[in-house]
Structure formats: structure tokens, C-alpha cells
Design a protein around this motif. Structure first.
Motif, PDB file in Angstrom:
ATOM      1  N   CYS A 189     -50.383  11.454 -24.884  1.00  0.00           N
ATOM      2  CA  CYS A 189     -48.954  10.964 -24.501  1.00  0.00           C
ATOM      3  C   CYS A 189     -48.731   9.531 -24.970  1.00  0.00           C
ATOM      4  O   CYS A 189     -49.544   8.637 -25.011  1.00  0.00           O
ATOM      5  N   PRO A 190     -47.359   9.396 -25.505  1.00  0.00           N
ATOM      6  CA  PRO A 190     -47.274   8.094 -26.086  1.00  0.00           C
ATOM      7  C   PRO A 190     -47.075   7.055 -25.268  1.00  0.00           C
ATOM      8  O   PRO A 190     -46.359   7.268 -23.932  1.00  0.00           O
ATOM      9  N   ARG A 212     -40.152  13.524 -33.215  1.00  0.00           N
ATOM     10  CA  ARG A 212     -40.061  14.486 -32.170  1.00  0.00           C
ATOM     11  C   ARG A 212     -38.966  14.644 -31.492  1.00  0.00           C
ATOM     12  O   ARG A 212     -38.265  15.537 -31.066  1.00  0.00           O
ATOM     13  N   ARG A 213     -38.103  13.494 -31.314  1.00  0.00           N
ATOM     14  CA  ARG A 213     -36.907  13.627 -30.734  1.00  0.00           C
ATOM     15  C   ARG A 213     -35.772  14.397 -31.691  1.00  0.00           C
ATOM     16  O   ARG A 213     -35.094  15.300 -31.181  1.00  0.00           O
ATOM     17  N   ASN A 227     -38.455   1.838 -27.931  1.00  0.00           N
ATOM     18  CA  ASN A 227     -39.767   2.089 -28.011  1.00  0.00           C
ATOM     19  C   ASN A 227     -40.720   1.486 -26.975  1.00  0.00           C
ATOM     20  O   ASN A 227     -42.128   1.408 -27.127  1.00  0.00           O
ATOM     21  N   ARG A 282     -43.195   8.492 -35.004  1.00  0.00           N
ATOM     22  CA  ARG A 282     -43.413   9.645 -34.572  1.00  0.00           C
ATOM     23  C   ARG A 282     -42.525  10.015 -33.088  1.00  0.00           C
ATOM     24  O   ARG A 282     -42.048  11.348 -33.284  1.00  0.00           O
ATOM     25  N   GLU A 283     -42.406   9.415 -32.538  1.00  0.00           N
ATOM     26  CA  GLU A 283     -41.101   9.622 -31.296  1.00  0.00           C
ATOM     27  C   GLU A 283     -40.018   9.923 -31.892  1.00  0.00           C
ATOM     28  O   GLU A 283     -39.084  10.972 -31.134  1.00  0.00           O
ATOM     29  N   GLY A 291     -45.827   3.264 -29.554  1.00  0.00           N
ATOM     30  CA  GLY A 291     -46.511   4.374 -30.249  1.00  0.00           C
ATOM     31  C   GLY A 291     -48.059   4.432 -29.869  1.00  0.00           C
ATOM     32  O   GLY A 291     -48.857   5.054 -30.494  1.00  0.00           O
ATOM     33  N   LYS A 330     -35.432   4.836 -31.623  1.00  0.00           N
ATOM     34  CA  LYS A 330     -36.943   5.290 -31.677  1.00  0.00           C
ATOM     35  C   LYS A 330     -37.462   5.414 -32.975  1.00  0.00           C
ATOM     36  O   LYS A 330     -36.822   5.797 -34.025  1.00  0.00           O
TER      37      LYS A 330
END
Lengths: 465, 580
Positions: free
Chosen positions: B214-215, A270-271, A90, A266-267, B219, A263
Motif C-alpha cells: 500500500c502507498p 491508479r486514480r 501526495n 502510480r497513484e 509514493g 496526485k
């Protein structure tokens, strides 16, 4: 009489010796505990993760869970390493480095920890990165495990500093295991070419070109190498092959690949969405996006749901969701563009069903939405293009022509934009300009028959399609 | 008895030794392990530059706009120019603001006075406007003898006609036919068809939607990676200005071929890359292969970066191309190419040889392992100590949050302190190798900054190139050259006569004994900036010049007599002896 006393003395001595032994063993045990405790930092030294609870509570919970394991098991290399991996996955690099170093101290035989530490350091401290990755390679050697990824990484690192001997050594080890390893051949080819050893370099690059992981890259470098040798035909051939080739297959470094599953928040979601899109699993993608839109409530998640529903041809629902995204982002051009797109596609569907009046209503609404998008961002080429196609449906040809012109001005590299402009110009009887744009479309997309067909109709004085 | 005591003895001995040694290991540190020591940068060098910004009265603080939205133009920054707008022989300064049209922060024009100080002449100049100004290119577009100014913006370009050096500039963008949409970054004037009129290439960056967030790490929000958006193609304008001197350009992007390949472009340089006498265009693309557009001599260009070795680095990877510099670093008469990249990459030096072909020699040149890694933007190859060998300077500053923030004492504020980095300076040996001087250069490299635009010029007329630097959210600085043990020098201004105007792109070769040096007379600084239009030469120990050759932009070659060193020379076309 003397034998009995001697026996009693002997037993006493034995008991004293046993007691002393037990005492010293206990002392040794205490010493070992002290030594081990001294090796690991205090649990409270476990880095505090970034403060994201408000923006992404799921990510915050993920960080906390990983940190909690360290607090509970401060002497566990797996706990420290696991937290390090989560942080690294992350993009919390300095915090990750600290954890990985601790993991390496607690388990000095595991190559994963120095490898990831080195990988993280590549961006900031090349020398330290190299030392860490060398350590990982050494540990793998001692464990008798093949460490192809590590060897390849070392070859890359040494290539960056132009150390041919080391590149050959590490890439050579890879080839000893797998003589067809494309990446190793690629590295050997590149370093040879860099040192003007073109024949050797080309030989390796030709082998590399057989691998889907480096095929395109190898072809590009062969074009350059053959140009150097003044072999123009070969250079042209490999440049052509490179342009025809699909992108090289992604090679996943096993240790780094583990990070993808770590991850958070949110990431991570999204992945998952991207993975589903890649498999064309539109319905599952929409389910996931609905949850994201409900959980996060932001315009991007809402819009993404609207786009997915559009792809599923659930146009009424898509329109409602995209209108909601528009109100959530009143200055952004994106929701308006995708709303316009959804309405346009809905209009086409209604046209196919011969519901002409309803179709025109949708096209009018689409034009409004797309116009909004272009007002919010004047150089939004895709929106101008779609607006052009939409108003063409409403027979507003002058407006369509202007929209296509703007799209081409903003993005002259787009074959479709050039094609539509060419056709619109042809319809407006501006033949010379039409031909120029149709020829450009042909250059940009040589495998697309439509520009050729449009040029053919232009030549024959026919109306474009 | 002794035999039976041995096991106990062994255990006791073990236990005692274990207990004694257990406490000797110090506790593990509670913070990150200390960074490994940096490489030895060699003996301490005296400072090569002196900050004279305040002394000469340049007062400019770049406004990147309101923070917190991570608006991408903020992180690219804005540039500046050194140019003589009033024809008095002294370089003046133009500095660009990027705070946005509502910001109130306007571009600044400063005129150099005879005593070396600068006077703010912005008000009423026409150049003093607020906006998202990005880069600047300077050139005489209508051949009236006065340098005009093109400013690129997030959202197009603006062309300003110099009103005969009286300090006023008129916006002629619309009537000139310049209508480049989108995010425009660097630009260059050059004469691609060799008709004596300066044409224009404008490099464009991204098809950018500012509302997209954008991240970042963990986060958080961060400036977007350029891969988030599609790149834009460069735009080419053909100068068709007539004898009425009213500037007019035709957009030839499509017919020229440049429109076929998108960027995202950040840096640009125009020069003859293949030795055929016609100028070509190099575009540094961010995260994508670079483009080298080879002039086909018929109004079209063909992209040949792959074949010529400058699309990718020596590892076959596309890098984040930002700043661009061209110069003959190994004295073989062919110019070499230097491009700056991200800190996770190396800056790349492509050396030319044979003519028209380039190879990544970054490692061999000693540039792959600097004392610190940083993200480079504005860069220059210039001979700062006038020893006859080109040196390299790089302005640095990150595009993503760094691992550690700069100390509060640097005054960067909480936002930019997380991105700031230190600049770098390398001295060349003339044979293609460089030695780093950065650790010893506190004025140029000591303080972390958000370095972006870099312009080189001999501002004080002492023959040694000075630096004008711009930074995001910080002061522009004028750094006067103070390099020790300087050699001799020559500054050559290549001119078209009647009226006198700079022959942009002229290649000047100076001969002294068995040595020769080549430089281009070109103000384009590669990234957002425009500099001294003269060709600046360091001549080392050479005490006279034997001859000077000029390859004019229209392809003709002339030879001029040599003479003493340490002077400024003006060479006019047709006044030399023609070379076949």
C-alpha cells in the motif's frame, strides 16, 4: 538683475528637490524590495520532496517540477501554494504545511492557502487547524465571496468539541445562502440531538434526509433519535430506509477536490484506472493498465491488467498475463486466484459453445490455480468458493462441498457462499443442514430469489439447480 | 514657493519613512512555522505511576517480526494478561509475542512471588511458543476452578487448559472444537445463555492478503489502510463442556446472527448494555460502524448499535475503533462506553442514559481537546486515585508515519520512531467530566512509544489499580500506582463455589451512605488483553460499606453485608441474601 538671479535660484531649488525626491523614491523602492524579499523565504528553503525516484520516477519528476517553480519564482504565492498542493495531494503533510504557510504570507488575501493548511492540520493540531480555517473564512468574507465549504468545515470542527453556538452560527450562514443545504441541516440536527433537543434535531435531520449527500447518514441518525423518543415505528422505518439507501453521494470540498488532480506517478494512474472502471470504460482501462504493467513491471500492475483482460473476455491473453503475475509473486495468493477465475470463466464460455472437452480442460487448470491460492492463504474464502464452483463442474461433489464449507466458515456473511453450500448439501442429501444454510442465504440477501427457489426444491424433494 | 514644494516634501517624507522601516521585518524562518502552544493542562500533578518493571524482574521485549514488509499484524501489536494461574492469590503475568512462528521469540509467563518479584516460568508451561500471537482471554472453560487461557492469532486461536495451577497448560484447541479461521484479534469469555459455562466470542479483523503493498507519503510504502480489505465477522462459540470437564465448544456464529455482519473488529466487551440481565456483545470496528449485539435470550443476537447510539460518533461518522472500556463515569448507576480512535479523530465517550441508549458526550466530558492528539489503542476506565470517580488512561501509537519522528534518545529505532506517540491520562470527577493530567505524568506519558495492550489490576495488593502495558517493538512495563491523596478501597471477587471460580460478568454494587458505585467483575480488557477479574472500587472518603449487591451472570441477585473498607472480599453465590 535681481529677478534673473531669483529665477536661477528657484530653478536650482527645484532641481535639488526633484533630485532628492527621486533619491528618496528610489530608497523607498529599495526598501520595498527589501521588505518583500524579507517576507519570502530563501528559495532553497522549499522542502525537498521524498526520495522516490527509484520506485516511481514519474512521481519524482512531478515533485521536482513543482519545486522548480518555487526556485524560479520564490516570491510567487502561486508557486509556493502550487508546490504545497502537490505535496499535500501526495500525503507529504509537514512539507505541504510549510509551503502553504509561505503562500499565505506572500498572498495574504487568498483564502485557499490557510484553508488547506487548516485542513492538513486537522489530523494533528486541532487548535491550529481551527485558527487557519477561521482565517480562510475571514478572507473569504473580506473578498465578498461565499465560502460554503469553509463554513461547513468550521461547523464540523466545532461540532467535534461540542460548541453548539458556533455550530449553529456557521451552519446558519450556510442555510442563509441555501436553506436546503443538507449538510448544514445534518450538523444542526446532530448538535441539537447531542444536547437533548430532540424535536429540533429531528426537524433538521428530516430536512437533511432529503439531500442525496447525507440521506443515508440522516436516516441512521433519525433511527437513533426516534429510538430515544421511544417512537419505535419511526425508528424502524428510518433504519430500514438507511439500509435500502445507496451510499451517500460524495461531497467534494472544492479546495480539497483540486488536490485529486495533483496526485503523482502510480497513484495518479491508479486514480485514472478507478475513474475508468466507474464509467465501465473497460477497454480504456486495459490500455492504461498495459502501460502501467510495462512501465512498472511489478506483479500488482501485471495482475490488474490480467483482471481487466478477463473482464473484456480476452481470456487467452488474460491467462498469459496472469501466469506472468504468478511468477512475479510466487508467494502471493492473488494472481493464482485471478488466474483461476479467468480460466473458470473461459471454461464457462467454452461450455456455452458446446466445446465440452476444452471446457473441462480449462476447469481443471482453474482448479489447480485456485488450489494454489488456498494453499498460499488458507483463509482465502473467495478462492475456496470459486474452487467449489470449479470442481462442481468436474463432478467432484465431495471436494466441492468441502470447499464451500471452508468458504462459509471463513466468511459466513457472504450470501452466495451460504447459497452454494446449501445447494451442495441438498445434493448430498443432507437436508436439514442444507435448509439452515439456504435460510441464512435468504436472510443475507432477501431480494435474491435463488435461496427461496432452492428451499422450494428442497421441500419438494427435487434436486437443486 | 512653499506650496509648490509640498508634493516633493510629501514624497521625500514617504520615501524616508519607507526606507527606514523596510529593514525592520525579520526574514521569514527557513523551517516550518512553530507549532502553536498547547493548551494549559492545569497545575502540575505528582506522578501517579512508578515504573517497577526492572525492579520486579519482568524482562520482555515485544518482537513484531522482520521490518520492511509492512506486514499489517506488526502495527496491531500483541497483548498480555494479569491473572492468577496458580491460585496463590497473586496476579501473574502473561505477555505475547508476534514475531512469527520462525522468529524464536516466545510468549512469556511470569509467576509473581510473595516478595512482589516475578519469576520467568515460561519454559515448559506450554504457553511459550513463537507465532503471530495477538490477544488473550482468560476464563475457566471447564469449571474446574483453574483459569484457562485463549490466545488469538493472525491465523486462528489456541485454547490452553490450566493443569491445576502447576504451571503447565495443554493445547486443547482441536478437541475443544475451536477452529476460527483468519485474523483473530480480541476475545472475551462470557456466559451468554446463563447456563454457568463460559462461552466465547472472538473478534476478527480483516480478510488480509499480505503480499499487497500500500502507498505511503510521496509514493513510499506504508501499512495498509484497513479499508483496503474486507472486514471479517466475529465468531461465537457455545460452551457445551460436560461433567467430564473436557472442554468442548460449538460454533454458533451462523445461528446466533453474529456471522451476518462483518467487522473489521479490533476491540470487544461483553456486558448487559440494555439492562435486561443478559450479557450483550459490543465490538469496536475499525473504520466501520461499531456493532452492539443485543442478546435475544434464545441463542440469537440482534445488532442494534445504530438505534442505541453507539454505531457512530456524535458527528454521524464511523471511526477507527480500537480499545474499549466500560464504566460508570457519572455515577448514575449506568455504565458508559469509551472507545479509542485515530489521532485525526477523537476518542469517544458515549454516556448511557436512559438505560440502554447512549450519546456521544466526548466534547462535554472534556475529552475532545487533549494536549496532544494521538492514535489510541489499549484503554481503561479505573479509579486510580481511589477518590470514587473513574479515571481514563489511553495507550497511544500511530498506524501511519507521523509528521515528525521521536528523538533518537528514546531508543525506538529509525522505523518505530516515526510512529511513536505519548500515552494519555485523564482524571474523572465522577460527574462525567475529565481533566487531563498527561503533561505532568512523565512515567506513563513522557516518552513516545508504540502503546498497544493495557491491562489493569491490583498487582501489589494495596488496593490501587496498577497497569501492565505492552508496546510494539518495545518493553512491556509494569507501572505501580503511586497516585497521591488516595481514598479508601474495596476489591471484590465474585465467585461461583464448588470449586471456586470467577463469576465472569458479575455486576457488583457497593453502597456507603447515600453513595453507591457499580463495577463489573470481568477480566476482559477490551483490546487484546485480560486483567484483574475482581471488581476494584475506589470509595473516596467512605469509611465503611453499608451493603454490597451482586447481580450474578445467571440473573440472580444477592445482597451481602457491608463492613470495613480497604480489604479484599470474596463473595460466593448462594451465600448472600437473595434479592427478588
Amino acid at each position: 538683475m535681481n529677478g534673473g538671479a531669483a529665477t536661477r535660484r528657484g530653478r536650482l531649488s527645484q532641481r535639488i528637490a526633484a533630485a532628492l525626491t527621486l533619491l528618496t523614491l528610489a530608497a523607498a523602492g529599495a526598501g520595498w524590495a527589501l521588505w518583500t524579499w524579507g517576507r519570502s523565504p530563501a528559495p532553497s528553503a522549499a522542502p525537498v520532496p521524498p526520495e522516490v525516484a527509484a520506485a516511481d520516477p514519474e512521481a519524482a519528476a512531478g515533485f521536482q517540477a513543482a519545486r522548480q517553480r518555487v526556485l524560479q519564482e520564490p516570491q510567487s504565492a502561486a508557486a509556493w501554494g502550487g508546490y504545497g498542493q502537490v505535496l499535500l495531494a501526495n500525503n507529504c503533510v509537514p512539507e505541504a504545511e510549510f509551503c502553504l504557510v509561505q503562500a499565505g504570507k506572500l498572498d495574504p488575501t487568498e483564502p485557499r492557502w490557510p484553508y488547506l493548511q487548516g485542513w492538513a492540520l486537522l489530523a494533528t493540531d486541532h487548535r491550529a487547524a481551527l485558527q487557519a480555517i477561521l482565517r480562510a473564512a475571514d478572507l473569504a468574507d473580506r473578498a465578498g465571496t461565499a465560502a460554503t465549504a469553509t463554513w461547513l468545515q468550521l461547523a464540523d470542527v466545532y461540532m467535534e468539541i461540542d460548541d453548539r453556538k458556533q455550530v449553529e452560527a456557521w451552519a446558519g450562514r450556510v442555510l442563509q445562502r441555501d436553506p436546503d443545504d443538507g449538510r448544514a441541516h445534518f450538523d444542526l440536527g446532530m448538535i441539537a440531538v447531542a444536547h437533548d433537543d430532540l424535536d429540533v434535531g429531528i426537524a433538521h435531520l428530516l430536512r437533511a434526509a432529503d439531500s442525496p449527500m447525507v440521506h443515508q447518514r440522516a436516516c441512521l441518525q433519525l433511527a437513533a433519535a426516534y429510538t430515544r423518543q421511544r417512537k419505535e415505528e419511526e425508528a424502524a422505518k428510518y433504519e430500514w430506509l438507511a439500509r435500502q439507501a445507496p451510499p451517500d453521494a460524495v461531497w467534494v470540498d472544492p479546495y480539497v477536490g483540486e488536490l485529486n488532480d495533483l496526485k503523482l506517478g502510480r497513484e495518479a494512474r491508479r486514480r485514472q484506472v478507478r475513474a475508468l472502471a466507474a464509467k465501465d470504460s473497460l477497454e480504456q482501462q486495459a490500455v492504461l493498465l498495459k502501460r502501467m504493467a510495462d512501465d512498472y513491471g511489478d506483479w500488482q500492475s501485471t495482475m490488474d491488467l490480467g483482471v481487466a483482460l478477463t473482464q473484456l473476455k480476452q481470456y487467452d491473453q488474460a491467462e498469459a498475463i496472469l501466469r506472468k503475475a504468478e511468477t512475479l509473486a510466487p508467494t502471493s495468493s492473488e494472481p493464482s486466484y485471478f488466474l483461476g477465475l479467468a480460466l473458470f470463466l473461459h471454461g464457462e464460455q467454452l461450455q456455452e459453445r458446446r466445446q465440452e472437452s476444452d471446457a473441462r480442460e480449462k476447469f481443471r487448470a482453474a482448479a489447480d490455480a485456485l488450489r494454489t491460492a488456498t494453499e498460499r492463504r488458507a483463509d482465502y474464502a473467495q478462492a475456496h468458493y470459486k474452487l467449489g464452483q470449479t470442481v462442481e463442474k468436474l463432478d467432484r461433489r465431495t471436494e466441492a462441498l468441502e470447499a464451500f464449507r471452508t468458504a462459509v466458515r471463513c466468511r459466513p456473511d457472504m450470501a452466495n457462499f451460504q447459497l452454494e453450500l446449501g445447494k451442495a448439501l441438498a445434493a448430498a442429501d443432507q437436508k436439514a443442514e442444507a435448509a439452515a444454510h439456504l435460510h441464512e442465504a435468504q436472510e443475507l440477501a432477501p431480494d435474491d430469489p435463488r435461496p427461496r427457489e432452492a428451499l422450494g426444491r428442497l421441500d419438494k424433494g427435487k434436486q437443486p439447480d | 514657493m512653499i506650496h509648490r514644494r509640498r508634493p516633493y516634501l510629501a514624497a521625500i517624507l514617504f520615501g524616508v519613512s519607507a526606507a527606514l522601516t523596510a529593514g525592520c521585518r525579520p526574514p521569514a524562518p527557513s523551517g516550518p512555522d512553530p507549532a502553536p502552544p498547547t493548551a494549559d493542562a492545569g497545575p502540575t500533578e505528582p506522578e501517579w505511576f512508578e515504573d517497577v518493571t526492572d525492579q520486579v524482574g519482568i524482562d520482555f521485549h515485544q518482537d513484531p517480526g522482520p521490518l520492511g514488509h509492512y506486514f499489517m499484524p506488526e502495527i496491531i501489536g500483541s497483548g498480555g494478561a494479569l491473572f492468577d494461574f496458580d491460585g496463590d492469590g497473586l496476579l501473574d503475568v502473561l505477555l505475547l509475542q508476534s514475531g512469527g512462528p520462525q522468529s524464536g521469540s516466545k510468549n512469556k509467563l511470569c509467576k509473581q512471588l510473595r516478595d512482589g518479584r516475578f519469576q520467568d516460568v515460561s519454559a515448559g508451561s506450554g504457553l511459550d511458543f513463537a507465532g503471530w500471537s495477538c490477544g488473550v482471554a482468560v476464563g475457566d472453560v471447564n469449571n474446574d476452578g483453574w483459569p484457562d487461557v485463549l490466545i488469538t492469532q493472525y491465523g486462528g486461536v489456541k485454547l490452553f487448559l490450566n493443569h491445576h495451577g502447576d504451571g503447565t497448560f495443554t493445547d486443547v484447541t482441536k478437541e475443544a472444537g475451536l477452529d476460527a479461521p483468519g485474523w483473530c484479534t480480541s476475545a472475551a469469555f462470557f456466559d451468554y445463555d446463563r447456563d454457568g459455562r463460559l462461552d466465547l466470542v472472538v473478534v476478527r479483523y480483516l480478510d488480509y492478503e499480505p503480499s499487497i503493498a500500500c502507498p505511503g507519503p510521496g509514493g513510499s510504502v506504508e501499512y495498509c489502510n484497513p479499508n483496503t480489505f474486507k472486514g471479517l465477522a466475529a465468531v461465537l462459540y457455545h460452551n457445551v463442556t460436560g461433567s467430564d470437564r473436557r472442554p468442548r465448544f460449538e460454533d454458533v456464529t451462523g445461528p446466533s446472527g453474529l456471522g451476518r455482519l462483518p467487522g473489521p473488529g479490533l476491540g470487544v466487551l461483553c456486558a448487559d448494555f440494555n439492562g435486561d440481565g443478559w450479557p450483550d456483545i459490543f465490538v469496536a470496528n475499525d473504520g466501520k460502524p461499531n456493532h452492539l449485539w443485543i442478546n435475544q435470550k434464545n441463542g440469537t443476537f440482534r445488532e442494534e448499535a445504530v438505534r442505541r447510539g453507539v454505531a457512530y460518533n456524535g458527528m454521524g461518522a464511523a471511526q477507527a475503533g480500537m480499545g474499549v472500556a466500560l464504566g460508570d463515569v457519572d455515577g448514575d448507576g449506568m455504565e458508559d462506553l469509551f472507545v479509542t480512535h485515530l489521532g485525526s479523530e477523537t476518542n469517544a465517550l458515549w454516556m448511557q442514559g436512559p438505560r440502554g441508549l447512549f450519546r456521544d458526550r466526548t466534547g462535554a466530558a472534556g475529552l475532545a481537546q487533549p494536549s496532544w492528539r494521538a492514535t489510541g489503542f489499549g484503554t481503561a476506565l479505573a479509579d486510580f486515585n481511589l477518590d470514587g470517580a473513574l479515571d481514563a488512561v489511553v495507550l497511544n501509537g500511530r498506524v501511519t508515519v507521523g509528521p515528525t519522528a521521536a528523538a533518537a534518545s528514546y531508543g525506538l529505532g529509525p522505523h518505530w520512531s516515526k510512529y511513536a506517540e505519548r500515552n494519555q491520562l485523564f482524571t474523572g470527577d465522577g460527574a462525567g467530566h475529565f481533566r487531563e493530567l498527561s503533561p505532568s505524568q512523565s512515567v506513563l506519558c513522557g516518552s513516545p512509544n508504540m502503546g498497544r495492550g493495557l491491562t489493569v489490576g491490583d498487582v501489589n495488593g494495596d488496593g490501587a489499580p496498577d497497569l501492565l502495558t505492552t508496546t510494539i517493538g518495545g518493553k512491556a512495563r509494569l507501572l505501580r500506582n503511586r497516585a497521591p491523596n488516595r481514598g479508601h478501597w474495596l476489591a471484590v471477587r465474585a465467585l461461583y463455589p464448588d470449586p471456586d471460580r470467577d463469576a465472569v460478568g458479575a455486576v457488583v454494587t457497593v453502597w456507603s451512605g447515600d453513595r453507591h458505585w457499580i463495577r463489573r467483575a470481568d477480566p476482559c480488557s477490551g483490546f487484546l488483553c485480560s486483567g484483574d477479574p475482581r471488581a476494584l472500587f475506589g470509595l473516596g472518603k467512605a469509611e465503611t460499606v453499608d451493603r454490597i449487591e451482586v447481580l450474578w451472570p445467571n440473573g440472580t441477585q444477592e445482597q451481602f453485608p457491608g463492613g470495613p473498607v480497604d480489604r479484599v472480599l470474596e463473595l460466593r453465590q448462594t451465600k448472600g441474601a437473595k434479592k427478588p
